[in-house]
Design a protein around this motif. Structure first.
Motif, mmCIF file in Angstrom:
data_model
loop_
_atom_site.group_PDB
_atom_site.id
_atom_site.type_symbol
_atom_site.label_atom_id
_atom_site.label_comp_id
_atom_site.label_asym_id
_atom_site.label_seq_id
_atom_site.Cartn_x
_atom_site.Cartn_y
_atom_site.Cartn_z
ATOM 1 N N MET A 32 -23.952 4.204 -2.470
ATOM 2 C CA MET A 32 -22.737 4.266 -2.892
ATOM 3 C C MET A 32 -22.268 3.199 -3.933
ATOM 4 N N ALA A 33 -21.144 3.400 -4.308
ATOM 5 C CA ALA A 33 -20.795 2.194 -5.406
ATOM 6 C C ALA A 33 -19.450 1.455 -4.590
ATOM 7 N N PHE A 34 -19.568 1.246 -3.301
ATOM 8 C CA PHE A 34 -18.432 0.844 -2.673
ATOM 9 C C PHE A 34 -18.292 -0.602 -2.916
ATOM 10 N N LYS A 35 -19.480 -1.396 -3.148
ATOM 11 C CA LYS A 35 -19.536 -2.474 -3.402
ATOM 12 C C LYS A 35 -18.802 -3.186 -4.837
ATOM 13 N N SER A 36 -19.271 -2.514 -5.863
ATOM 14 C CA SER A 36 -18.905 -2.308 -7.309
ATOM 15 C C SER A 36 -17.347 -2.227 -7.417
ATOM 16 N N PHE A 37 -16.761 -0.837 -6.484
ATOM 17 C CA PHE A 37 -15.484 -0.532 -6.414
ATOM 18 C C PHE A 37 -14.729 -1.579 -5.554
ATOM 19 N N THR A 38 -15.065 -2.294 -4.717
ATOM 20 C CA THR A 38 -14.412 -3.497 -4.317
ATOM 21 C C THR A 38 -14.056 -4.557 -5.123
ATOM 22 N N GLU A 39 -15.260 -4.945 -5.752
ATOM 23 C CA GLU A 39 -14.974 -5.915 -6.861
ATOM 24 C C GLU A 39 -14.320 -5.613 -8.107
ATOM 25 N N TYR A 40 -14.140 -4.222 -8.331
ATOM 26 C CA TYR A 40 -13.187 -3.737 -9.299
ATOM 27 C C TYR A 40 -11.644 -3.619 -8.984
ATOM 28 N N LEU A 41 -11.394 -3.659 -7.905
ATOM 29 C CA LEU A 41 -10.160 -3.543 -7.146
ATOM 30 C C LEU A 41 -9.651 -5.237 -7.197
ATOM 31 N N LEU A 42 -10.299 -5.945 -6.752
ATOM 32 C CA LEU A 42 -10.112 -7.284 -6.674
ATOM 33 C C LEU A 42 -9.917 -7.997 -7.806
ATOM 34 N N LEU A 43 -11.032 -7.942 -8.840
ATOM 35 C CA LEU A 43 -11.259 -8.519 -10.104
ATOM 36 C C LEU A 43 -10.239 -8.008 -11.197
ATOM 37 N N GLU A 44 -10.264 -6.448 -11.504
ATOM 38 C CA GLU A 44 -9.809 -5.898 -12.572
ATOM 39 C C GLU A 44 -8.328 -5.428 -12.474
ATOM 40 N N LYS A 45 -8.416 -4.923 -10.961
ATOM 41 C CA LYS A 45 -6.834 -4.211 -10.620
ATOM 42 C C LYS A 45 -6.246 -5.428 -10.011
ATOM 43 N N ASN A 46 -6.700 -6.550 -9.689
ATOM 44 C CA ASN A 46 -5.977 -7.697 -9.162
ATOM 45 C C ASN A 46 -5.368 -7.278 -7.882
ATOM 46 N N TYR A 47 -5.841 -6.519 -7.040
ATOM 47 C CA TYR A 47 -5.277 -6.048 -5.497
ATOM 48 C C TYR A 47 -5.528 -7.211 -4.518
ATOM 49 N N SER A 48 -4.498 -7.209 -3.670
ATOM 50 C CA SER A 48 -4.646 -8.148 -2.697
ATOM 51 C C SER A 48 -5.639 -8.031 -1.710
ATOM 52 N N ALA A 49 -6.393 -8.921 -0.869
ATOM 53 C CA ALA A 49 -7.434 -8.606 -0.085
ATOM 54 C C ALA A 49 -7.027 -7.621 1.020
ATOM 55 N N LEU A 50 -5.650 -7.736 1.487
ATOM 56 C CA LEU A 50 -5.082 -6.799 2.511
ATOM 57 C C LEU A 50 -5.418 -5.193 1.823
ATOM 58 N N THR A 51 -4.753 -5.009 0.606
ATOM 59 C CA THR A 51 -4.782 -3.914 -0.111
ATOM 60 C C THR A 51 -6.316 -3.245 0.000
ATOM 61 N N VAL A 52 -6.936 -4.248 -0.481
ATOM 62 C CA VAL A 52 -8.680 -3.703 -0.411
ATOM 63 C C VAL A 52 -9.250 -3.332 0.692
ATOM 64 N N ASN A 53 -8.816 -4.216 1.969
ATOM 65 C CA ASN A 53 -9.386 -3.678 3.112
ATOM 66 C C ASN A 53 -8.741 -2.289 3.486
ATOM 67 N N ALA A 54 -7.395 -2.118 3.143
ATOM 68 C CA ALA A 54 -6.981 -0.806 3.379
ATOM 69 C C ALA A 54 -7.671 0.322 2.849
ATOM 70 N N TYR A 55 -8.103 0.192 1.503
ATOM 71 C CA TYR A 55 -8.881 1.061 0.790
ATOM 72 C C TYR A 55 -10.029 1.367 1.488
ATOM 73 N N GLN A 56 -10.617 0.158 1.675
ATOM 74 C CA GLN A 56 -12.027 0.498 2.588
ATOM 75 C C GLN A 56 -12.005 1.221 3.743
ATOM 76 N N THR A 57 -10.903 0.783 4.435
ATOM 77 C CA THR A 57 -10.903 1.523 5.859
ATOM 78 C C THR A 57 -10.589 2.990 5.492
ATOM 79 N N ASP A 58 -9.798 3.422 4.684
ATOM 80 C CA ASP A 58 -9.433 4.788 4.156
ATOM 81 C C ASP A 58 -10.518 5.490 3.806
ATOM 82 N N LEU A 59 -11.633 4.784 2.962
ATOM 83 C CA LEU A 59 -12.877 5.426 2.406
ATOM 84 C C LEU A 59 -13.803 5.813 3.557
ATOM 85 N N LYS A 60 -13.819 4.862 4.423
ATOM 86 C CA LYS A 60 -14.668 4.617 5.591
ATOM 87 C C LYS A 60 -14.350 5.909 6.617
#
Length: 296
Positions: free
Chosen positions: A1-29
């Motif tokens: 799955m594209a989880f890794k590239s999705f995480t990079e997209y959130l961090l680099l393109e969307k400029n989301y904080s690490a906490l927000t990205v972690n929350a997204y990862q938890t919700d998807l899991k």
């Protein structure tokens, strides 16, 4: 799955904080665990809306609040939009989904008296942490910046000669916010104390811990909560409430809504208009005082 590239997209393109990205990862899991258990599939890309709907129903039945459920579904929707963008799927199964109804949370700002009590009457130690903590509170209240924006401030963000601070907001949008004279003075005092730290690791970052590393979001939250707990009985005492207070107090004093919008870094007036609800008492006073038909 594209989880890794999705995480990079959130961090680099969307400029989301690490906490927000972690929350997204938890919700998807959590969603992945659900469909694996119920539908014996571990491929989010091939899930349909009825299956997603059953996940939503299961969360409702578990007693999770509608607001929390909407946040989790929003994370999944963001992931599907990303998959569409990179061409991994052709349709988004959540494209026609309507969020669950939620009651609007009333954000109660600090009163001007509460803020002044913290800044003028509470004791701040005359050491690195004491000076830093007072500056953090002053900066929140005088600029209205977000917690993550404050954490990410660099030394070069501050221009003491021009009395301004350059803030990097959501979607990498920069804005220049003026600094009040007392804040400039506290910054100057803090910079002297900062330079006296035994070790500085994150040397380009403005706000550091006494170990010389960048302050983190939970520390900043704790600073605001600890000091305002001594001056306010309000249930919620956070950097976001201080941001609300900044906007509300400006509007109470007659500041232009568009000017407040620019200071806050909002992309639309709709987001700023939330704060006018907190100012309704002051607006009523102005209305009664100024309207020709009011009984003076």
């Amino acid at each position: 799955m594209a989880f890794k590239s999705f995480t990079e997209y959130l961090l680099l393109e969307k400029n989301y904080s690490a906490l927000t990205v972690n929350a997204y990862q938890t919700d998807l899991k959590n969603f992945l665990d659900f469909i694996t258990a119920k539908y014996e599939t571990n491929t989010i890309n091939k899930v349909n809306y009825p299956q997603i709907r059953s996940w939503i129903v299961s969360m409702v039945e578990s007693g999770l609040s509608n607001r929390s459920i909407n946040r989790k579904v929003s994370a999944l929707n963001t992931y599907y939009k990303f998959l569409l963008k990179i061409g991994e799927i052709k349709t988004n199964p959540l494209s026609k989904h309507k969020a669950l109804k939620t009651s609007k949370k009333i954000q109660v700002p600090f009163s001007e008296n509460e803020v002044m009590t913290v800044l003028n009457e509470l004791h701040f130690e005359n050491d690195f942490e004491g000076i830093r903590n007072k500056l953090i509170i002053e900066l929140f209240y005088s600029t209205g910046i977000r917690r993550i924006e404050l954490v990410e401030l660099k030394l070069t963000s501050v221009n003491l000669d021009n009395k301004t601070v350059k803030v990097l907001g959501k979607r990498n949008k920069e804005r220049i916010v003026p600094l009040l004279k007392p804040v400039v003075q506290t910054i100057s005092k803090y910079l002297i104390s900062r330079n006296e730290l035994e070790s500085i690791i994150d040397d380009d970052i403005l706000f550091l811990t006494k170990k010389g590393i960048k302050v983190y979001e939970t520390l900043v939250y704790r600073i605001i909560n600890d000091y305002f707990s001594l001056a306010s009985a309000k249930v919620k005492k956070s950097p976001h409430i201080l941001r609300h207070s900044f906007a509300t107090h400006l509007l109470n004093q007659g500041a232009d809504l568009n000017a407040v919008k620019e200071l806050l870094g909002h992309s639309s007036l709709a987001a700023t208009q939330v704060y006018t609800h907190n100012s309704i008492t002051e607006l009523k006073k102005v209305h009664v005082k100024a309207h020709p038909r009011s009984e003076k």
